[in-house]
Write an enzyme that holds these catalytic residues in place. Sequence first.
Site, PDB file in Angstrom:
ATOM      1  N   SER A 180     -29.347 -10.132  40.053  1.00 21.66           N
ATOM      2  CA  SER A 180     -28.984  -9.649  41.393  1.00 21.66           C
ATOM      3  C   SER A 180     -29.248  -8.155  41.555  1.00 21.66           C
ATOM      4  CB  SER A 180     -27.518  -9.971  41.692  1.00 21.66           C
ATOM      5  OG  SER A 180     -26.685  -9.368  40.720  1.00 21.66           O
ATOM      6  N   ALA A 234     -34.918  -6.781  42.792  1.00 24.28           N
ATOM      7  CA  ALA A 234     -35.946  -7.838  42.821  1.00 24.28           C
ATOM      8  C   ALA A 234     -35.330  -9.162  43.272  1.00 24.28           C
ATOM      9  CB  ALA A 234     -36.591  -7.976  41.447  1.00 24.28           C
ATOM     10  N   GLN A 278     -31.853   6.805  40.423  1.00 22.47           N
ATOM     11  CA  GLN A 278     -31.464   8.087  41.024  1.00 22.47           C
ATOM     12  C   GLN A 278     -32.540   8.626  41.949  1.00 22.47           C
ATOM     13  OE1 GLN A 278     -30.416  10.910  37.962  1.00 22.47           O
ATOM     14  NE2 GLN A 278     -28.615   9.757  37.325  1.00 22.47           N
ATOM     15  N   GLY A 335     -35.592   7.759  43.414  1.00 21.22           N
ATOM     16  CA  GLY A 335     -35.916   7.125  44.684  1.00 21.22           C
ATOM     17  C   GLY A 335     -37.078   6.161  44.626  1.00 21.22           C
ATOM     18  N   GLU A 371     -41.801  14.167  42.211  1.00 14.45           N
ATOM     19  CA  GLU A 371     -41.510  13.835  40.808  1.00 14.45           C
ATOM     20  C   GLU A 371     -42.791  13.939  39.989  1.00 14.45           C
ATOM     21  OE1 GLU A 371     -39.526  10.013  40.702  1.00 14.45           O
ATOM     22  OE2 GLU A 371     -37.634  10.885  41.352  1.00 14.45           O
ATOM     23  N   ASP A 405     -33.067 -10.168  28.528  1.00 12.62           N
ATOM     24  CA  ASP A 405     -32.894 -11.633  28.507  1.00 12.62           C
ATOM     25  C   ASP A 405     -34.090 -12.374  29.115  1.00 12.62           C
ATOM     26  OD1 ASP A 405     -30.435 -10.805  27.653  1.00 12.62           O
ATOM     27  OD2 ASP A 405     -29.313 -11.523  29.393  1.00 12.62           O
ATOM     28  N   HIS A 448     -37.584   8.178  29.197  1.00  9.22           N
ATOM     29  CA  HIS A 448     -37.358   9.220  30.198  1.00  9.22           C
ATOM     30  C   HIS A 448     -37.118  10.518  29.441  1.00  9.22           C
ATOM     31  CE1 HIS A 448     -35.954  11.429  33.623  1.00  9.22           C
ATOM     32  NE2 HIS A 448     -36.194  10.392  34.411  1.00  9.22           N
ATOM     33  N   ARG A 469     -44.444  11.262  32.513  1.00  8.61           N
ATOM     34  CA  ARG A 469     -43.326  11.195  31.567  1.00  8.61           C
ATOM     35  C   ARG A 469     -43.704  11.083  30.109  1.00  8.61           C
ATOM     36  NH1 ARG A 469     -39.391   7.231  34.854  1.00  8.61           N
ATOM     37  NH2 ARG A 469     -39.085   8.809  36.431  1.00  8.61           N
ATOM     38  N   HIS A 525     -36.129   3.956  28.748  1.00 10.81           N
ATOM     39  CA  HIS A 525     -35.800   3.933  30.175  1.00 10.81           C
ATOM     40  C   HIS A 525     -36.367   2.721  30.909  1.00 10.81           C
ATOM     41  CE1 HIS A 525     -34.818   5.724  34.040  1.00 10.81           C
ATOM     42  NE2 HIS A 525     -36.082   5.681  34.427  1.00 10.81           N
ATOM     43  N   GLU A 574     -38.482  -5.452  37.020  1.00  9.67           N
ATOM     44  CA  GLU A 574     -38.826  -4.856  35.724  1.00  9.67           C
ATOM     45  C   GLU A 574     -39.244  -5.886  34.674  1.00  9.67           C
ATOM     46  OE1 GLU A 574     -36.195  -1.710  34.644  1.00  9.67           O
ATOM     47  OE2 GLU A 574     -37.015  -1.559  32.619  1.00  9.67           O
ATOM     48  N   ARG A 590     -45.740   3.922  33.627  1.00 12.75           N
ATOM     49  CA  ARG A 590     -45.359   3.830  35.038  1.00 12.75           C
ATOM     50  C   ARG A 590     -45.209   5.213  35.668  1.00 12.75           C
ATOM     51  NH1 ARG A 590     -40.084   3.823  37.761  1.00 12.75           N
ATOM     52  NH2 ARG A 590     -39.220   4.260  35.727  1.00 12.75           N
ATOM     53  N   SER A 648     -41.138   1.829  40.471  1.00 16.50           N
ATOM     54  CA  SER A 648     -40.548   0.566  40.008  1.00 16.50           C
ATOM     55  C   SER A 648     -39.798  -0.161  41.127  1.00 16.50           C
ATOM     56  CB  SER A 648     -39.605   0.875  38.852  1.00 16.50           C
ATOM     57  OG  SER A 648     -38.755  -0.193  38.637  1.00 16.50           O
ATOM     58  N   LEU A 649     -38.967   0.571  41.836  1.00 17.98           N
ATOM     59  CA  LEU A 649     -38.235  -0.048  42.956  1.00 17.98           C
ATOM     60  C   LEU A 649     -39.234  -0.554  43.990  1.00 17.98           C
ATOM     61  CD1 LEU A 649     -35.395   2.634  43.295  1.00 17.98           C
ATOM     62  CD2 LEU A 649     -35.182   0.358  42.293  1.00 17.98           C
TER      63      LEU A 649
END
Length: 543
Positions: free
Chosen positions: A12, A15, A46, A48, A113, A220, A241, A293, A354, A378, A389, A394-395
């Site tokens: 939940s 995605a 955090q 965005g 970023e 999992d 990260h 990164r 991360h 993810e 990435r 990712s979001l």
Amino acid sequence: MRVETDVLIIGSGIAGLRFAIEVSKFAEVYIVTKKDKAESNTNYAQGGIASVFSSDDNFDLHIKDTLIAGDGLCNKEAVELIVKEGPDEIQKLIEIGTQFSTTPNGKLDLAKEGGHSRSRIVHAKDLTGYEIERALLKKISEIENIHLLENHFAIDLITEHHIGKKRLSKEEKIHCWGAYVFDIQREEVHTFISKITLLATGGLGQAYLHTTNPPIATGDGFAMAYRAGAIIGNMEFVQFHPTALYESDSENRSTNPAFLISEAVRGFGAKLRLKSGEEFMHKYDPRGELAPRDIVARAIDSELKKSGDNYVYLDLTFKNPDEIKEKFPNIYRKCLEKNIDITKDLIPVIPAAHYACGGVVTDLNGKTSIENLFATGEVAMTGVHGANRLASNSLLEALVFSKKAAIACKQIIENKLFNIPESIPDWIDTSRLSSEEKILISQSRHEIREILWDYVGIVRSNERLRRALRRCQLIYEEVKYMYNESRISEEILELRNLIEVAYLITYSASLRKESRGLHYNIDYPFKDDKNFLRPTLVQNPLV
Ligand code: FAD
Ligand code: SIN
């Protein structure tokens, strides 16, 4: 209990919830989630969501930045898809009530970023994930045909294996018909039978000793999919990260998870400094603190190895204190709780695991190699991230691919492209060991996390990987025994998944005999495009 439904969603976070909203337009939906419904990596995001909104920006630039970070392994089509559909998806989040930060003239406030050539990070101060998760959960609660079950832990996907049917050849398709799910409060295993199943189980940071990921991130979904026979890719590319808060008890290795100091802080101008006060990033990359990164994390790792120190500093003290508090209220508050006033004090930071760039391989519709099993977020490897990435992609990827997957599911439901056998059995419990054995479980979990951190971390070598593989094999045998003999519990289920994931990361790392993106092996310090400009693919040989 036996539940029959059109769609089963496992997870939940962003995605699972984005997919649920779309798929509920034509299907009955069950979401199972192993803890509280908001507990997810999403909730802690955090910085965005990266997307093109600024007049000095365009799709080509965002695509280019993503491809550069991915170091040759991105699927350009997948990258184009997320970049071009990004603004619409953000608009949808706004329509359901997500409140992003805006400028005084009402436009989206766009942050910068690492690796981004333009300011394009849409955010809600420094609590973007919390705000998105809140809005998505609210929307879900208003939709009648979505049933969300908390404290329901998916154990395994139901496939031919469970009806005793053997595959005659590797070409024969595997089908997914739902999952066995452990109801943690009732201590019962339920059978969820579904026409379509979505894996949206998030990341695997908890496989490492130091991580920014919350305790749910035990990999999992990767493990379930591997056991079921899905193709898994690029597991060696674990992103570290660069700036997790260092706390003095990090030395005792007990701070879990490590609190993230967002990359947006460097985007705002913060400098990295050694304990001596000296800046060092310019020695590693002309982009300095805003290099991708992998470069920043390796630079910190290298400086720490040279100096023997435990951390470096992030310095914001030269910036306007009111602006710092306004832009980063959560980071300001959390650090203050630990007696660090980020407007006056340097922030001690270290890299931490991360994000998983690899995962369950999917096509551009989120479809995996198993029939009627989709994966987004993810846990998936869609081809967007390649070997590294780009921050805040990712979001965005989770949103775009969850929508695409839902559209693909419509065809399956409408054209009845599923064939669920009558003979799916319920779960059989054969356990004998008592819960006193939990000490063995927690000890093995700790061992796995140490092995990955020490041997399969930011810098790898052939000998470290060989050691890690040997140790993983030993623990794997012990865990298999414990799993077969113990009463089902969250702890044993997570341990079983963690060792599977540890093996997948280590084995995949040992196959890539070069250094690229997030995978750096001192025995092969260069890129080898001739042999390795391709994903690392693995599949369970036993299925
Ligand atoms: P998650 O949000 O992790 O959701 C997974 C869900 O699956 C959870 O509900 C979990 O409980 C459930 N689950 C897992 N296993 C099971 C099981 N066996 N049975 C049932 N349920 C299960 N990305 C960005 O783009 N921008 C950012 O600013 C950003 N900041 C981040 C900051 C932090 C501290 C972290 C940890 C990550 C950040 N990321 C960021 C990465 C991003 O948050 C995640 O990649 C993304 O949220 C993953 O979404 P997801 O829906 O795939 O998984
Ligand atoms: C951060 O805020 O630094 C995290 C961004 C990300 O992981 O994409």
